[in-house]
Design an enzyme around this catalytic site. Structure first.
Site, mmCIF file in Angstrom:
data_model
loop_
_atom_site.group_PDB
_atom_site.id
_atom_site.type_symbol
_atom_site.label_atom_id
_atom_site.label_comp_id
_atom_site.label_asym_id
_atom_site.label_seq_id
_atom_site.Cartn_x
_atom_site.Cartn_y
_atom_site.Cartn_z
ATOM 1 C CE LYS A 292 -41.196 -32.240 106.717
ATOM 2 N NZ LYS A 292 -41.934 -32.104 105.454
ATOM 3 N NE ARG A 366 -38.792 -27.745 95.733
ATOM 4 C CZ ARG A 366 -40.111 -27.672 95.506
ATOM 5 N NH1 ARG A 366 -40.598 -26.706 94.755
ATOM 6 N NH2 ARG A 366 -40.917 -28.568 96.018
#
Length: 518
Positions: A292, A366
């Site tokens: 990030k 996920r």
């Protein structure tokens, strides 16, 4: 946690440090004016019937959540402080204030009374539903995370004094509620349990990653299971490897803190239905190799908010003694970059046997959820709900206060949305367009963990759907927006971890106990 009592005493005569009344906008006529909500009569009498006029002079508008403090009159009210909280537009004589309005008003008042020992809440409690709303709102508003606050012993006016000033309201006395009324008492008792479990989730979310790694989170689940009679099973990295949980292992492989999959369950001998809850538990998300950028890491301790909500909801089901089987699956991992981390382009073999090409290691939630969803489905529950701070795309779509609901069954999605609205959690049903599935086609694996950039939140839902057993009603709650409040507190919502989705999950568990999951 604040104490909660039901009181049949008058708001004016009850011994307390403050008394809370409701005030609203009266839009009738040419000029709007303030009106007092039911419950404020005794306090108004002490002001000679001029409390509303006094508040108007002080600039009060009656807007939702607005708090106005004023000294109590010299006689007639035992509490030294009166707190008027806005309810918005006044309800008509033949109507009651809706539950969420009362919940938010009580929360705003409780927050404004931080550092206070006892407050009497004289808001309109016309029935058990209103008792529940005011109790829950006040309890949720009386929250502070202080685990890492230091103490300065013996320093007058120093840190210790500041801590006392910021401490949550210690006792809430609900005026107008009847302790001997079974419905009122049941409503208050339920509100206390739900609020305590929301606080549990908030505390977990607010705990920094160096205080809550996957192993520590699993230990919290074990402790709660022992206290409340829950079953618990913890799969460590060796058990995960033996079981073939490639998604969870792939995400956790870059961290020095190995992953865990926790199953925590409440069962009742007279259960009508079974509900499986699956929570994303990334205790810290750096993005992995797909790191990030600066400015996006500071709050990533909150990426386990879904697992916190699931954990707290299962504990609540046990404490409420619900006649349902409620199982929580906590998919816990820390997503870090290192020489052992999953790389973009790697292929993982999931617990289901499907292979996934990892195109972006920051789409890790996920992956852990996929393994947990498959495992939860093996127990053939009547429905599965997963909760996750899954995508920034959902925040772009719905903002910071609303979570998205996707499902493989329109009726079940509608039922979940209905429940969220019922408990006062902002949510919105979202589609899962079939054409977006093609974007996740991979030349080297069964599916890729990324698809089209536009509609990314919907793509994530379509990915998860691939791991849900055919025929099992399933809903996905993307709580990326409301899970962590970086802005100023509002209503009963604090800054930091909010406990988003806990109340929705508890109400779904109650529906399961009623045999009405959808």
């Amino acid at each position: 946690m604040s104490a909660l009592t039901l009181s049949s005493s008058s708001a004016a005569t009850l011994r307390a440090d403050a008394v809370v009344v409701g005030v609203a906008k009266n839009s009738a006529g040419k000029k709007a004016s303030l009106v007092l909500a039911p419950g404020a009569e005794a306090v108004d009498k002490a002001y000679g019937g001029k409390l509303a006029a006094t508040l108007e002079t002080l600039g009060a508008s009656g807007g939702e959540g607005e708090v106005t403090k004023l000294p109590a009159p010299a006689s007639g009210v035992k509490a030294p402080l009166v707190v008027a909280v806005g309810l918005g537009t006044a309800a008509r004589k033949d109507e009651a204030y809706d539950a969420e309005t009362l919940r938010r008003a009580a929360g705003a008042a409780a927050r404004a009374l931080a550092g206070t020992k006892k407050a009497a809440f004289a808001l309109p409690v016309v029935d058990a539903d209103a008792v529940a709303a005011v109790s829950e709102g006040a309890l949720l508003g009386a929250y502070a995370f202080t685990a890492y606050k230091g103490k300065t012993d013996g320093a007058k006016g120093g840190k210790e004094a500041k801590d006392a000033k910021d401490a949550p309201l210690a006792e809430i006395a609900l005026v107008g509620a009847k302790a001997r009324d079974k419905a009122h008492k049941a409503a208050a008792d339920r509100a206390l349990v739900v609020a305590e479990e929301v606080h549990r989730a908030r505390d977990l979310i607010n705990t920094p990653a160096n205080g809550l790694d996957p192993k520590a989170f699993a230990a919290e689940a074990k402790a709660a299971a022992k206290e409340y009679g829950l079953s618990v099973e913890v799969l460590d990295e060796k058990a995960l490897a033996k079981g073939g949980y490639g998604g969870i292992l792939g995400v956790g492989g870059g961290s020095a803190q190995p992953p865990r999959l926790v199953r925590i369950g409440w069962s009742h001998p007279k259960a009508k239905q079974s509900l499986a809850l699956v929570g994303k538990g990334i205790t810290y998300d750096s993005g992995g190799i797909s790191l990030k950028p600066a400015g996006h890491n500071e709050t990533m301790k909150c990426d386990m908010s879904g697992a916190a909500a699931v954990f707290s909801a299962v504990v609540a089901a046990a404490r409420l003694g619900l006649q349902a089987n409620v199982t929580g699956w906590l998919a816990l991992a820390e997503n870090m970059p290192s020489g052992s981390a999953t790389r973009p382009g790697d292929v993982l073999t999931m617990y289901s046997g499907k292979t996934v090409e990892v195109l972006n290691t920051d789409a890790e939630g996920r992956l852990v959820l996929a393994d947990a969803l498959t495992r939860a489905g093996e127990e053939e529950p009547d429905a599965i709900v997963d909760v996750a701070t899954l995508t920034g795309a959902m925040v772009l779509a719905l903002g910071n206060r609303t979570f998205g609901i996707m499902a493989n069954d329109d009726e079940f999605r509608g039922a979940v949305h209905e429940v969220a609205e019922e408990v006062g959690e902002d949510a919105w049903p979202m589609p899962m367009p079939a054409h977006l599935r093609k974007g996740m086609d991979s030349p080297v694996a069964d599916i890729a963990n990324m698809g089209e950039r536009m509609g990314g939140g919907l793509v994530a839902g379509l990915f998860l759907k691939e791991f849900v057993p055919e025929g099992t009603p399933w809903a996905h709650l993307d709580i990326a927006g409301p899970a962590f409040n970086e802005s100023a507190p509002f209503g009963y919502t604090p800054k930091g971890g909010t406990g988003s989705a806990v109340r929705t999950l508890v109400r779904l568990a109650e529906r399961a106990a009623e045999g009405e999951l959808g």
